[in-house]
Design an enzyme around this catalytic site. Structure first.
Site, PDB file in Angstrom:
ATOM      1  N   SER A   1       1.206   8.607   5.041  1.00 57.28           N
ATOM      2  CA  SER A   1       0.576   8.569   3.725  1.00 57.28           C
ATOM      3  C   SER A   1       1.657   8.957   2.720  1.00 57.28           C
ATOM      4  O   SER A   1       2.174  10.072   2.765  1.00 57.28           O
ATOM      5  CB  SER A   1      -0.579   9.559   3.670  1.00 57.28           C
ATOM      6  OG  SER A   1      -1.086   9.614   2.370  1.00 57.28           O
ATOM      7  N   ARG A   2       2.017   8.008   1.853  1.00 60.31           N
ATOM      8  CA  ARG A   2       3.185   8.257   1.003  1.00 60.31           C
ATOM      9  C   ARG A   2       2.893   9.154  -0.192  1.00 60.31           C
ATOM     10  O   ARG A   2       3.781   9.802  -0.700  1.00 60.31           O
ATOM     11  CB  ARG A   2       3.765   6.924   0.524  1.00 60.31           C
ATOM     12  CG  ARG A   2       4.316   6.114   1.672  1.00 60.31           C
ATOM     13  CD  ARG A   2       5.130   4.929   1.214  1.00 60.31           C
ATOM     14  NE  ARG A   2       5.398   4.088   2.366  1.00 60.31           N
ATOM     15  CZ  ARG A   2       4.859   2.902   2.579  1.00 60.31           C
ATOM     16  NH1 ARG A   2       4.019   2.392   1.697  1.00 60.31           N
ATOM     17  NH2 ARG A   2       5.141   2.210   3.650  1.00 60.31           N
ATOM     18  N   VAL A   3       1.647   9.150  -0.663  1.00 61.20           N
ATOM     19  CA  VAL A   3       1.356   9.966  -1.843  1.00 61.20           C
ATOM     20  C   VAL A   3       0.265  11.005  -1.601  1.00 61.20           C
ATOM     21  O   VAL A   3       0.069  11.893  -2.415  1.00 61.20           O
ATOM     22  CB  VAL A   3       0.947   9.081  -3.053  1.00 61.20           C
ATOM     23  CG1 VAL A   3       2.086   8.229  -3.529  1.00 61.20           C
ATOM     24  CG2 VAL A   3      -0.264   8.234  -2.745  1.00 61.20           C
TER      25      VAL A   3
ATOM     26  N   THR B   1       0.815  -1.220   0.000  1.00 63.73           N
ATOM     27  CA  THR B   1       0.000   0.000   0.000  1.00 63.73           C
ATOM     28  C   THR B   1       0.850   1.272   0.000  1.00 63.73           C
ATOM     29  O   THR B   1       2.063   1.234   0.204  1.00 63.73           O
ATOM     30  CB  THR B   1      -0.935   0.012   1.226  1.00 63.73           C
ATOM     31  OG1 THR B   1      -0.157  -0.326   2.380  1.00 63.73           O
ATOM     32  CG2 THR B   1      -2.044  -0.980   1.075  1.00 63.73           C
ATOM     33  N   ASP B   2       0.164   2.407  -0.205  1.00 62.28           N
ATOM     34  CA  ASP B   2       0.843   3.715  -0.257  1.00 62.28           C
ATOM     35  C   ASP B   2       0.794   4.399   1.103  1.00 62.28           C
ATOM     36  O   ASP B   2       0.673   5.624   1.180  1.00 62.28           O
ATOM     37  CB  ASP B   2       0.156   4.619  -1.285  1.00 62.28           C
ATOM     38  CG  ASP B   2       0.058   3.986  -2.640  1.00 62.28           C
ATOM     39  OD1 ASP B   2       1.071   3.459  -3.102  1.00 62.28           O
ATOM     40  OD2 ASP B   2      -1.039   4.011  -3.234  1.00 62.28           O
TER      41      ASP B   2
END
Lengths: 141, 511
Positions: free
Chosen positions: B374-376, B348-349
């Site tokens: 939250s990476r993006v 997951t992102d």
């Protein structure tokens, strides 16, 4: 020595390969294999023979055409059908003809896993299905 | 008349063609636990639907030399050894489309809500290859969850895959339900305002291996919040067969993909993938596939990666739609390093990590800010939110560190004390009751007032009261200001001044 079912399966497949001549099962060789296996009484020979029997059965079914018809077929039609099937699947097929009144009309031909069903019974069941399938939960979809 | 004759001739021709078409058959050799081994079926394809008779469908999952391993979708007790099985030449499909909105369906898309047949003209294959790199575009539009801690610090974008992970009873499902309710509210508002620029977000909730009572509760919550018209519930409860539970998230993804392919946005919640992995393990073991770590089959990573890869935001050339995924994972005693959690974390992102300790300390939602990421999503965060909440994560990290020191009871310098006080107030502001998502403009205003010291002189135990009164004040007397924040999406100097004036005005009346 055969310890696992997997080994037995592999061995049975190898034995079947030895029984094949020009892509066809040599019945004499198959009989010989069974006799040798029984005489040797090696550990796990019964499992091996069971797997071998299954493979031989599949091979026999593959080379057998079962023709079922609602009425008995005249000999000339049987010959024509035999010719047609051999044209599709190659020569050397064993063709069995059977009289099955419950087909109502038409015929059903099975060669190995392939089925050509033009019987009235299958047509009726397809029609019944098309009127609406009931899902696994009991709801009409 | 000529047309009629032609039509009849064509029908006769097609009838002829269908009645004599070649079919591939096999025979059931072994059956049990929802799985059958079928001898024959030499032409069967992987994942092909098989007709097992009695109106029961199967799915070819294992193709071996002389037999096929089939999972049965339906009541397998009706089947017997020796029954004939036929190939259909079709892949497993589920009905898709807007007709499913507001409905509760099972894995095969059959209705469970007793409201008649599902109105759908289209069907999508359950297994589908995820959009490739050319079709995709970066995540840039936000998903407003209505949960302040998430929207401020762990923002989610449309097309993102954000994992919700935590122990049992830590509020994982509640976050999902809040998000659905928030989307319904936003969709309704945009519809009422006639806002054509707003892209409604349709929600799909996939319940895997959950108690029927829980699913019924979720449905009633969504119904009472008026969220059902924008939501599809795909239920494969604990009483469902393992095969149905294994297929449920893929069926849900197919329903979501329809929205994405038709230029719409959808949000899918897989609740939860731990139970999904368990169902897949059961199916695999019964199919006699080799097992690996924790008895899961070797392809359990691929199972989840191919599912979650189907969430994407596609380019304008391909419809500009998106499918956002919120998978849920239940951990055992907070162990995020177990097999399935680590797999899904890596796919997951980002993840929202919920902690039991925080939950029982009264911090609800029990989001652990340090472990959640939250990476993006930050690229999709509203600019106004970014302006006010940019510092929050750092402030809270400092607060946690300093709070640990403060426990020793040592004397603190005024600056450290101020930081601790601010941290306590931020934590208090992030507490939120369930099923009451907060509009983003209110979130911005509240966080702005916290960041600008308007709550520094208010006792911690009165923070929630202050927040509620401020929200009421803004909603009743500063509607125009909220509308401006919502529309401009950024805090300009003029808007900041207006916000300051409003905060001062409120502070004068606050007792």
């Amino acid at each position: 020595m055969i310890r696992t079912s997997k080994q037995a399966r592999r061995e049975a497949k190898r034995l079947l390969g030895l029984c094949m001549v020009n892509g066809k099962l040599d019945e004499d060789r198959a009989r010989q294999v069974v006799q040798v296996a029984i005489q040797s009484r090696r550990r796990g020979y019964l499992i091996l023979l069971r797997h071998f029997h299954r493979l031989v059965k599949i091979e026999c079914d593959r080379r057998t055409a079962e023709v079922e018809s609602a009425v008995p077929l005249p000999f000339d039609l049987q010959a024509r059908l035999r010719g047609g099937i051999e044209a599709l699947y190659g020569s050397g097929l064993t063709t069995h003809f059977a009289h099955k009144p419950n087909l109502i009309g038409g015929m059903r031909i099975q060669v190995g896993n392939d089925v050509y069903d033009s019987s009235i019974r299958s047509g009726l069941s397809a029609l019944a299905k098309s009127f609406g399938m009931t899902g696994s939960n009991g709801w009409k979809t | 008349m000529v047309d009629l004759l032609k039509e009849i001739e064509a029908q006769i021709e097609s009838a002829k063609a269908t009645t004599t078409a070649k079919q591939n058959v096999g025979v059931i050799r072994e059956i049990g636990d929802g799985v059958a081994r079928v001898e024959g079926l030499s032409d069967a394809m992987l994942n092909e639907m098989l007709d097992l008779g009695h109106g029961i469908t199967g799915l070819a999952l294992n193709l071996e030399e002389t037999e096929v391993g089939v999972i049965i979708l339906g009541d397998y007790t009706k089947l017997e050894e020796g029954d004939e099985v036929r190939t259909t030449g079709k892949l497993l499909q589920v009905p898709v489309g807007k007709g499913l909105l507001g409905r509760v369906v099972n894995t095969l898309g059959e209705p469970l809500d007793g409201r008649g047949p599902v109105n759908s003209d289209d069907a999508y294959p359950v297994e589908k290859i995820a959009p490739g790199v050319i079709r995709r575009r970066p995540v840039s539009q936000p998903v407003q969850t209505g949960i302040m801690a998430i929207d401020a610090m762990i923002p989610i974008g449309r097309g993102q895959r954000e994992l919700i992970i935590g122990d049992r009873s830590t509020g994982k499902t509640t976050i999902c339900i809040d998000t659905i309710i928030s989307q319904a509210r936003l969709n309704k508002e945009a519809e009422a305002a006639g806002d054509k620029s707003y892209r409604p977000l349709h929600c799909i909730y996939v319940a895997i291996g959950q108690k029927q009572s829980n699913i019924a509760r979720i449905i009633s919550v969504l119904e009472s919040a008026g969220a059902m018209p924008y939501t599809i519930i795909l239920a494969s409860p604990a009483s469902d067969s393992a095969t149905n539970q294994y297929l449920a998230p893929f069926a849900g993804a197919a329903i979501g993909e329809w929205f994405m392919d038709h230029g719409m946005d959808a949000l899918i919640i897989y609740d939860d993938l731990s139970k999904h992995a368990v169902a897949y393990r059961q199916v695999s073991l019964v199919l006699k596939r080799p097992s690996g770590r924790e008895a899961y089959p070797g392809d359990v990573f691929y199972l989840h990666s191919r599912l979650l890869e189907r969430a994407a935001r596609v380019g304008e050339k391909y419809g500009n739609g998106s499918l956002t995924a919120l998978p849920v994972i239940e951990t055992q005693a907070g162990d995020v390093s177990a097999y399935i959690p680590t797999n899904v974390i890596s796919i997951t992102d980002g993840q929202i990590y919920l902690e039991t300790d925080l939950f029982y300390q009264g911090m609800r939602p029990a989001i652990s800010v340090g472990l959640s990421v939250s990476r993006v999503g930050s690229a999709a965060q509203l600019k106004a939110m970014k302006q006010v909440a940019g510092q929050l994560k750092g402030d809270l990290a400092q607060f946690r560190e300093l709070a640990a020191f403060a426990q020793f009871g040592s004397e603190l310098d005024p600056k450290t004390q101020a930081q601790i006080d601010r941290g306590k107030r931020i934590m208090e502001v992030f507490k939120q009751t369930q099923y009451s998502p907060i509009p983003v403009e209110v979130q911005v205003a509240v966080i702005w007032s916290v960041q600008n010291g308007y709550v520094d002189d208010i006792p911690v135990e009165r923070i929630k009261e202050f927040q509620a009164t401020l929200t009421e004040f803004l909603n009743t007397r500063k509607v125009e200001l909220l509308r401006k924040i919502r529309q401009e999406k950024t805090l300009s100097a003029a808007l900041t001044d207006e916000l300051k004036a409003a905060a001062n005005q409120f502070k004068e009346t606050w007792k």
